[in-house]
Design an enzyme around this catalytic site. Structure first.
Site, PDB file in Angstrom:
ATOM      1  N   PRO A   9      51.282  72.004  54.371  1.00  0.00           N
ATOM      2  CA  PRO A   9      52.168  72.960  55.028  1.00  0.00           C
ATOM      3  C   PRO A   9      51.939  74.415  54.638  1.00  0.00           C
ATOM      4  CG  PRO A   9      53.428  71.132  54.120  1.00  0.00           C
ATOM      5  CD  PRO A   9      52.016  70.928  53.698  1.00  0.00           C
ATOM      6  N   ASN A  10      52.061  75.274  55.625  1.00  0.00           N
ATOM      7  CA  ASN A  10      52.052  76.739  55.485  1.00  0.00           C
ATOM      8  C   ASN A  10      50.671  77.350  55.274  1.00  0.00           C
ATOM      9  OD1 ASN A  10      54.961  77.013  55.665  1.00  0.00           O
ATOM     10  ND2 ASN A  10      55.046  76.143  53.614  1.00  0.00           N
ATOM     11  N   ARG A  17      50.729  85.328  54.740  1.00  0.00           N
ATOM     12  CA  ARG A  17      51.663  84.683  53.833  1.00  0.00           C
ATOM     13  C   ARG A  17      51.413  85.183  52.405  1.00  0.00           C
ATOM     14  NH1 ARG A  17      50.865  78.610  51.506  1.00  0.00           N
ATOM     15  NH2 ARG A  17      52.856  78.538  50.436  1.00  0.00           N
ATOM     16  N   TYR A  22      47.916  84.816  47.941  1.00  0.00           N
ATOM     17  CA  TYR A  22      46.947  83.979  48.642  1.00  0.00           C
ATOM     18  C   TYR A  22      45.805  84.765  49.295  1.00  0.00           C
ATOM     19  CZ  TYR A  22      50.547  80.462  47.898  1.00  0.00           C
ATOM     20  OH  TYR A  22      51.444  79.626  47.307  1.00  0.00           O
ATOM     21  N   ASN A  73      44.237  70.097  49.696  1.00  0.00           N
ATOM     22  CA  ASN A  73      45.224  71.061  49.207  1.00  0.00           C
ATOM     23  C   ASN A  73      46.568  70.630  49.791  1.00  0.00           C
ATOM     24  OD1 ASN A  73      46.893  73.130  48.502  1.00  0.00           O
ATOM     25  ND2 ASN A  73      45.491  74.774  49.082  1.00  0.00           N
ATOM     26  N   ALA A  76      52.775  72.716  49.040  1.00  0.00           N
ATOM     27  CA  ALA A  76      54.009  72.428  48.288  1.00  0.00           C
ATOM     28  C   ALA A  76      54.208  70.923  48.050  1.00  0.00           C
ATOM     29  CB  ALA A  76      55.211  73.010  49.019  1.00  0.00           C
ATOM     30  N   HIS A  79      53.822  69.129  44.613  1.00  0.00           N
ATOM     31  CA  HIS A  79      54.787  69.160  43.519  1.00  0.00           C
ATOM     32  C   HIS A  79      55.870  68.080  43.604  1.00  0.00           C
ATOM     33  CE1 HIS A  79      52.658  72.848  42.907  1.00  0.00           C
ATOM     34  NE2 HIS A  79      53.130  73.386  44.001  1.00  0.00           N
ATOM     35  N   ASP A  86      50.836  58.338  46.653  1.00  0.00           N
ATOM     36  CA  ASP A  86      50.462  56.943  46.891  1.00  0.00           C
ATOM     37  C   ASP A  86      49.282  56.856  47.861  1.00  0.00           C
ATOM     38  OD1 ASP A  86      52.393  56.057  45.170  1.00  0.00           O
ATOM     39  OD2 ASP A  86      53.798  55.389  46.720  1.00  0.00           O
ATOM     40  N   GLU A  97      41.302  67.754  44.330  1.00  0.00           N
ATOM     41  CA  GLU A  97      42.501  68.538  44.684  1.00  0.00           C
ATOM     42  C   GLU A  97      42.187  70.010  44.456  1.00  0.00           C
ATOM     43  OE1 GLU A  97      46.354  67.114  43.367  1.00  0.00           O
ATOM     44  OE2 GLU A  97      46.966  69.149  42.862  1.00  0.00           O
ATOM     45  N   HIS A  99      43.586  74.226  44.876  1.00  0.00           N
ATOM     46  CA  HIS A  99      44.637  75.207  45.138  1.00  0.00           C
ATOM     47  C   HIS A  99      43.999  76.588  45.120  1.00  0.00           C
ATOM     48  CE1 HIS A  99      47.733  72.191  44.750  1.00  0.00           C
ATOM     49  NE2 HIS A  99      47.049  71.716  43.722  1.00  0.00           N
ATOM     50  N   LEU A 100      44.459  77.438  46.016  1.00  0.00           N
ATOM     51  CA  LEU A 100      43.992  78.822  46.035  1.00  0.00           C
ATOM     52  C   LEU A 100      44.456  79.549  44.780  1.00  0.00           C
ATOM     53  CD1 LEU A 100      45.024  79.250  49.725  1.00  0.00           C
ATOM     54  CD2 LEU A 100      42.675  79.530  48.935  1.00  0.00           C
ATOM     55  N   SER A 101      45.717  79.374  44.445  1.00  0.00           N
ATOM     56  CA  SER A 101      46.306  80.045  43.283  1.00  0.00           C
ATOM     57  C   SER A 101      46.234  79.130  42.066  1.00  0.00           C
ATOM     58  CB  SER A 101      47.760  80.408  43.585  1.00  0.00           C
ATOM     59  OG  SER A 101      48.532  79.231  43.790  1.00  0.00           O
ATOM     60  N   ARG A 106      52.028  79.923  37.533  1.00  0.00           N
ATOM     61  CA  ARG A 106      53.086  80.381  38.442  1.00  0.00           C
ATOM     62  C   ARG A 106      54.442  79.778  38.027  1.00  0.00           C
ATOM     63  NH1 ARG A 106      51.314  79.798  44.455  1.00  0.00           N
ATOM     64  NH2 ARG A 106      53.193  81.096  44.666  1.00  0.00           N
ATOM     65  N   ARG A 110      55.803  74.635  39.970  1.00  0.00           N
ATOM     66  CA  ARG A 110      54.425  74.453  40.458  1.00  0.00           C
ATOM     67  C   ARG A 110      53.493  73.888  39.377  1.00  0.00           C
ATOM     68  NH1 ARG A 110      54.493  77.271  45.463  1.00  0.00           N
ATOM     69  NH2 ARG A 110      55.949  79.007  45.391  1.00  0.00           N
TER      70      ARG A 110
HETATM   71  C1  DQA Z   1      49.047  76.132  46.899  1.00  0.00           C
HETATM   72  C2  DQA Z   1      50.028  76.249  45.728  1.00  0.00           C
HETATM   73  C3  DQA Z   1      51.348  75.576  46.075  1.00  0.00           C
HETATM   74  O1  DQA Z   1      52.257  75.698  44.977  1.00  0.00           O
HETATM   75  C4  DQA Z   1      51.972  76.216  47.293  1.00  0.00           C
HETATM   76  O2  DQA Z   1      53.156  75.530  47.640  1.00  0.00           O
HETATM   77  C5  DQA Z   1      51.042  76.302  48.439  1.00  0.00           C
HETATM   78  C6  DQA Z   1      49.640  76.663  48.186  1.00  0.00           C
HETATM   79  C7  DQA Z   1      47.739  76.910  46.633  1.00  0.00           C
HETATM   80  O3  DQA Z   1      46.761  76.657  47.330  1.00  0.00           O
HETATM   81  O4  DQA Z   1      47.713  77.793  45.752  1.00  0.00           O
HETATM   82  O5  DQA Z   1      51.437  76.189  49.588  1.00  0.00           O
HETATM   83  O6  DQA Z   1      48.703  74.763  47.066  1.00  0.00           O
END
Ligand code: DQA
Length: 143
Positions: A9-10, A17, A22, A73, A76, A79, A86, A97, A99-101, A106, A110
């Site tokens: 998501p997002n 965003r 990001y 990725n 959210a 978490h 599963d 896995e 993550h950008l950040s 953080r 997270r």
């Molecule tokens: C994220 C980090 C997550 O905590 C956040 O909810 C995201 C992006 C990242 O790529 O840094 O949506 O997965």
């Protein structure tokens, strides 16, 4: 297809965003960066993004059934989604896995990834390079 790159998501909102976290590049830019890196490594990829936990789980089932490697990725969902966790447990190929950040640097909520335990490895904090590095790791494992 060799590698499914799945985004939660997002992540379609990249560029608009929270750019201070990001970055200013868009989701289309991310897809282009992954496509270029994959071509350089000789990997055939498919990049997908969804706002839906259920759709992400269905894609993970597809990856489990076909045995492709996965770069995930979960955004959210990382978490708290035990259902995504599963589904990750069913993956038979390599699962990275990303993550950008740097989620460890953080907010406290997270710091926990419920999905990471089923990944072969986690790459976080390098922006688009997290995805490029994940593709390189997969290429190295495939030999
Ligand atoms: C994220 C980090 C997550 O905590 C956040 O909810 C995201 C992006 C990242 O790529 O840094 O949506 O997965």
């Amino acid at each position: 297809m060799d590698v499914m790159i799945l985004n939660g998501p997002n992540l379609n909102r990249l560029g608009r965003r929270e750019p201070e976290i990001y970055g200013s590049e868009s989701y289309a830019d991310l897809v282009a960066a992954c496509t270029l890196q994959a071509a350089q490594l000789g990997l055939v990829i498919e990049v997908r993004q969804t706002q839906s936990e259920g759709e992400l789980i269905t894609w993970l089932h597809e990856a489990a059934d076909t045995g492709v490697d996965v770069i995930l990725n979960p955004a959210a969902l990382t978490h708290y989604s035990l259902a995504v966790r599963d589904a990750c447990a069913m993956i038979t190929g390599t699962l990275v896995e990303v993550h950008l950040s740097n989620i460890a640097a953080r907010e406290e909520f997270r710091h926990t990834s419920v999905t990471a335990a089923h990944a072969n490895g986690v790459i976080a904090g390098f922006g688009f390079d997290s995805y490029r590095l994940a593709l390189q790791a997969i290429a190295a494992r495939r030999g």
